[in-house]
Write a protein that holds these residues in place. Structure first.
Motif, PDB file in Angstrom:
ATOM      1  N   GLU A  16       1.016  -1.067   0.321  1.00 29.35           N
ATOM      2  CA  GLU A  16      -0.131   0.405   0.344  1.00 29.35           C
ATOM      3  C   GLU A  16       0.720   0.831   0.336  1.00 29.35           C
ATOM      4  O   GLU A  16       2.165   1.415   0.134  1.00 29.35           O
ATOM      5  CB  GLU A  16      -0.941  -0.294   0.818  1.00 29.35           C
ATOM      6  CG  GLU A  16      -2.274  -0.769   1.184  1.00 29.35           C
ATOM      7  CD  GLU A  16      -3.253  -0.426   0.324  1.00 29.35           C
ATOM      8  OE1 GLU A  16      -3.092   1.116  -0.098  1.00 29.35           O
ATOM      9  OE2 GLU A  16      -3.974  -0.389   0.412  1.00 29.35           O
ATOM     10  N   CYS A  17       0.451   2.113  -0.309  1.00 29.81           N
ATOM     11  CA  CYS A  17       0.812   3.946  -0.158  1.00 29.81           C
ATOM     12  C   CYS A  17       2.220   3.343  -0.604  1.00 29.81           C
ATOM     13  O   CYS A  17       3.061   4.053  -0.273  1.00 29.81           O
ATOM     14  CB  CYS A  17       1.514   4.037   1.447  1.00 29.81           C
ATOM     15  SG  CYS A  17       1.749   5.843   2.270  1.00 29.81           S
ATOM     16  N   THR A  19       5.124   5.562  -2.626  1.00 31.53           N
ATOM     17  CA  THR A  19       5.405   7.261  -2.570  1.00 31.53           C
ATOM     18  C   THR A  19       6.478   7.417  -3.183  1.00 31.53           C
ATOM     19  O   THR A  19       7.547   6.138  -3.349  1.00 31.53           O
ATOM     20  CB  THR A  19       5.541   7.733  -1.274  1.00 31.53           C
ATOM     21  OG1 THR A  19       4.688   7.207   0.035  1.00 31.53           O
ATOM     22  CG2 THR A  19       5.984   8.448  -1.104  1.00 31.53           C
ATOM     23  N   TRP A  29       6.901   2.436  -0.523  1.00 32.57           N
ATOM     24  CA  TRP A  29       5.881   1.760  -0.108  1.00 32.57           C
ATOM     25  C   TRP A  29       6.077   0.125   1.127  1.00 32.57           C
ATOM     26  O   TRP A  29       6.731   0.311   1.445  1.00 32.57           O
ATOM     27  CB  TRP A  29       5.171   0.716  -1.168  1.00 32.57           C
ATOM     28  CG  TRP A  29       5.992  -0.360  -1.259  1.00 32.57           C
ATOM     29  CD1 TRP A  29       6.019  -1.758  -0.807  1.00 32.57           C
ATOM     30  CD2 TRP A  29       7.164  -1.232  -2.807  1.00 32.57           C
ATOM     31  NE1 TRP A  29       6.427  -3.444  -1.461  1.00 32.57           N
ATOM     32  CE2 TRP A  29       7.311  -2.361  -2.454  1.00 32.57           C
ATOM     33  CE3 TRP A  29       7.984  -0.209  -3.263  1.00 32.57           C
ATOM     34  CZ2 TRP A  29       8.777  -2.616  -3.186  1.00 32.57           C
ATOM     35  CZ3 TRP A  29       9.099  -0.661  -4.168  1.00 32.57           C
ATOM     36  CH2 TRP A  29       9.185  -2.232  -3.604  1.00 32.57           C
ATOM     37  N   THR A  30       4.577  -0.408   1.848  1.00 28.90           N
ATOM     38  CA  THR A  30       4.103  -0.541   3.311  1.00 28.90           C
ATOM     39  C   THR A  30       3.485  -1.483   2.617  1.00 28.90           C
ATOM     40  O   THR A  30       2.790  -1.627   1.396  1.00 28.90           O
ATOM     41  CB  THR A  30       3.776   0.307   3.792  1.00 28.90           C
ATOM     42  OG1 THR A  30       3.247  -0.161   4.999  1.00 28.90           O
ATOM     43  CG2 THR A  30       1.980   0.996   3.397  1.00 28.90           C
ATOM     44  N   CYS A  58       0.204   3.780   6.604  1.00 29.82           N
ATOM     45  CA  CYS A  58       0.918   5.051   5.545  1.00 29.82           C
ATOM     46  C   CYS A  58       1.323   5.054   6.043  1.00 29.82           C
ATOM     47  O   CYS A  58       1.942   4.926   7.093  1.00 29.82           O
ATOM     48  CB  CYS A  58      -0.443   5.349   5.144  1.00 29.82           C
ATOM     49  SG  CYS A  58      -1.545   6.058   6.656  1.00 29.82           S
ATOM     50  N   ASN A 101      -4.358   2.901   8.020  1.00 29.45           N
ATOM     51  CA  ASN A 101      -4.725   2.674   6.171  1.00 29.45           C
ATOM     52  C   ASN A 101      -4.051   3.585   5.900  1.00 29.45           C
ATOM     53  O   ASN A 101      -2.804   3.642   6.057  1.00 29.45           O
ATOM     54  CB  ASN A 101      -5.961   1.451   6.267  1.00 29.45           C
ATOM     55  CG  ASN A 101      -6.392   1.739   4.867  1.00 29.45           C
ATOM     56  OD1 ASN A 101      -5.753   0.292   5.033  1.00 29.45           O
ATOM     57  ND2 ASN A 101      -6.940   1.023   4.122  1.00 29.45           N
ATOM     58  N   ASP A 102      -4.855   4.053   5.638  1.00 23.55           N
ATOM     59  CA  ASP A 102      -4.848   5.222   3.590  1.00 23.55           C
ATOM     60  C   ASP A 102      -4.550   6.394   4.296  1.00 23.55           C
ATOM     61  O   ASP A 102      -4.459   6.956   5.449  1.00 23.55           O
ATOM     62  CB  ASP A 102      -5.618   5.746   2.700  1.00 23.55           C
ATOM     63  CG  ASP A 102      -5.173   5.830   1.072  1.00 23.55           C
ATOM     64  OD1 ASP A 102      -4.820   5.317   0.496  1.00 23.55           O
ATOM     65  OD2 ASP A 102      -5.717   7.399   1.430  1.00 23.55           O
ATOM     66  N   GLY A 104      -1.388   9.853   3.501  1.00 20.13           N
ATOM     67  CA  GLY A 104      -0.210  10.797   2.905  1.00 20.13           C
ATOM     68  C   GLY A 104      -0.129  12.320   3.180  1.00 20.13           C
ATOM     69  O   GLY A 104      -0.529  12.623   4.233  1.00 20.13           O
ATOM     70  N   ALA A 113      -3.630  10.494   8.075  1.00 19.58           N
ATOM     71  CA  ALA A 113      -3.679   9.321   7.853  1.00 19.58           C
ATOM     72  C   ALA A 113      -5.164   8.809   8.768  1.00 19.58           C
ATOM     73  O   ALA A 113      -5.888   9.202   9.326  1.00 19.58           O
ATOM     74  CB  ALA A 113      -2.707   9.266   8.984  1.00 19.58           C
ATOM     75  N   ASN A 147      -9.321   5.367   2.540  1.00 16.93           N
ATOM     76  CA  ASN A 147      -9.294   5.387   1.322  1.00 16.93           C
ATOM     77  C   ASN A 147      -8.604   6.929   0.924  1.00 16.93           C
ATOM     78  O   ASN A 147      -9.458   7.642   1.011  1.00 16.93           O
ATOM     79  CB  ASN A 147      -9.286   3.703   1.008  1.00 16.93           C
ATOM     80  CG  ASN A 147      -8.240   3.211   1.028  1.00 16.93           C
ATOM     81  OD1 ASN A 147      -7.461   3.040   0.934  1.00 16.93           O
ATOM     82  ND2 ASN A 147      -9.225   2.130   1.456  1.00 16.93           N
ATOM     83  N   GLY A 197      -7.107   3.277  -2.884  1.00  8.63           N
ATOM     84  CA  GLY A 197      -5.581   3.995  -3.166  1.00  8.63           C
ATOM     85  C   GLY A 197      -6.379   4.882  -4.420  1.00  8.63           C
ATOM     86  O   GLY A 197      -6.693   4.516  -4.999  1.00  8.63           O
TER      87      GLY A 197
END
Length: 291
Positions: A16-17, A19, A29-30, A58, A101-102, A104, A113, A147, A197
């Motif tokens: 996820e995430c 960047t 990413w995670t 995130c 979760n999501d 940025g 977050a 998200n 996302g």
């Protein structure tokens, strides 16, 4: 029309995430379930893995180096090696029931977050923001799975999605980045993918990973579908722009909760894909802290 291709030989559990770091030409990413942040430098093929004691839902890169990470029980600042340095706040939700979760940053370098409400018995998740003074503010509640965070290029709108509830919201922003009431921007019928996302491009269009939908989609500012790109896996999780000209779309996917049979049938589930596109994306700012 271009087709998504593999970034490199990697399959995670729940990536996820994504960047992009333009300074080093590195994608981060995670992998939430593995409690890791990964980095892959495109020019050299060098890989890095940072390990954490809890799931990192995130994160964002810091101007001072390192990360700001939203782990299950709280948000922390780390150094460039991922070592925890300073706790910013506890998880505003019950961490036993809701993990981060999501998330940025916005153009001012503030970190957002959202959480995911595990029991799924009501909309118990939320969205919070950390400012430069490390003050945490809860911005939205009544969410099941936060998200889709993205900010329009003209800095007038904040977009979010609630994946389990099949909806994308947007909220107006003033000149100081304060958000007004969120509005339903687009809803999705069951069975055709759910908005996960997202990222924004320079033309004001919203790119969404359609979880359970086998594809990603680009939506106009009015919510119309402009393009769709099929994937060889069922569940994309998030997209971000990067590359030297910000015209490469990176796509994370997952194999969480998939059967052995499905993974054997779709072995690229959990991989990261790239897609060359014709329009540049909006870069994510690094998290900015006060002096």
């Amino acid at each position: 029309m271009n087709n998504p291709t593999l970034l490199f030989d990697y399959q995670g559990e729940l990536p996820e995430c994504p960047t992009w770091d333009a300074d080093t030409q590195t994608l981060y990413w995670t992998d939430i379930l593995k409690k890791q942040i990964h980095g892959y430098t495109l020019r050299t093929g060098k890989q890095a893995v940072f390990h954490f004691p809890e799931e990192v839902g995130c994160f964002a890169l810091r101007e001072r180096g390192g990360f700001i990470v939203a782990m299950r029980t709280g948000i922390w600042l780390t150094d460039e090696h991922g070592n925890l340095q300073q706790k910013v706040c506890d998880n505003p939700n019950n961490p036993q029931l809701a993990r981060f979760n999501d998330g940025g940053t916005d153009w001012l370098g503030r970190f957002y977050a959202g959480t995911y409400w595990g029991p799924r018995d009501y909309n118990g998740a939320l969205l919070c923001r950390v400012d430069a003074m490390l003050k945490t503010t809860v911005l939205q509640c009544d969410i099941l799975g936060a998200n889709g965070l993205a900010f329009s290029a003209d800095q007038k709108w904040m977009y979010t999605s609630d994946t389990p509830n099949h909806v994308i919201y947007r909220a107006p922003l003033d000149e100081n980045g304060r958000s007004g009431p969120r509005q339903v921007w687009k809803t999705f019928p069951p069975g055709n993918g759910r908005p996960d996302g997202a990222a924004m491009d320079s033309e004001g269009c919203y790119w969404s990973a359609l979880f359970d939908g086998w594809r990603i989609a680009r939506f106009s500012p009015q919510g119309d579908v402009l393009q769709e790109y099929s994937l060889p896996v069922r569940c994309p999780t998030m997209v971000c722009f990067g590359g030297e000209n910000m015209k490469t779309l990176f796509i994370t996917t997952t194999r969480e909760n998939m059967t052995v049979e499905e993974i054997q049938e779709r072995p690229l589930s959990g991989a990261i894909f790239t897609l060359d596109v014709a329009v540049s994306g909006v870069a994510k700012a690094k998290f900015k802290e006060s002096e």
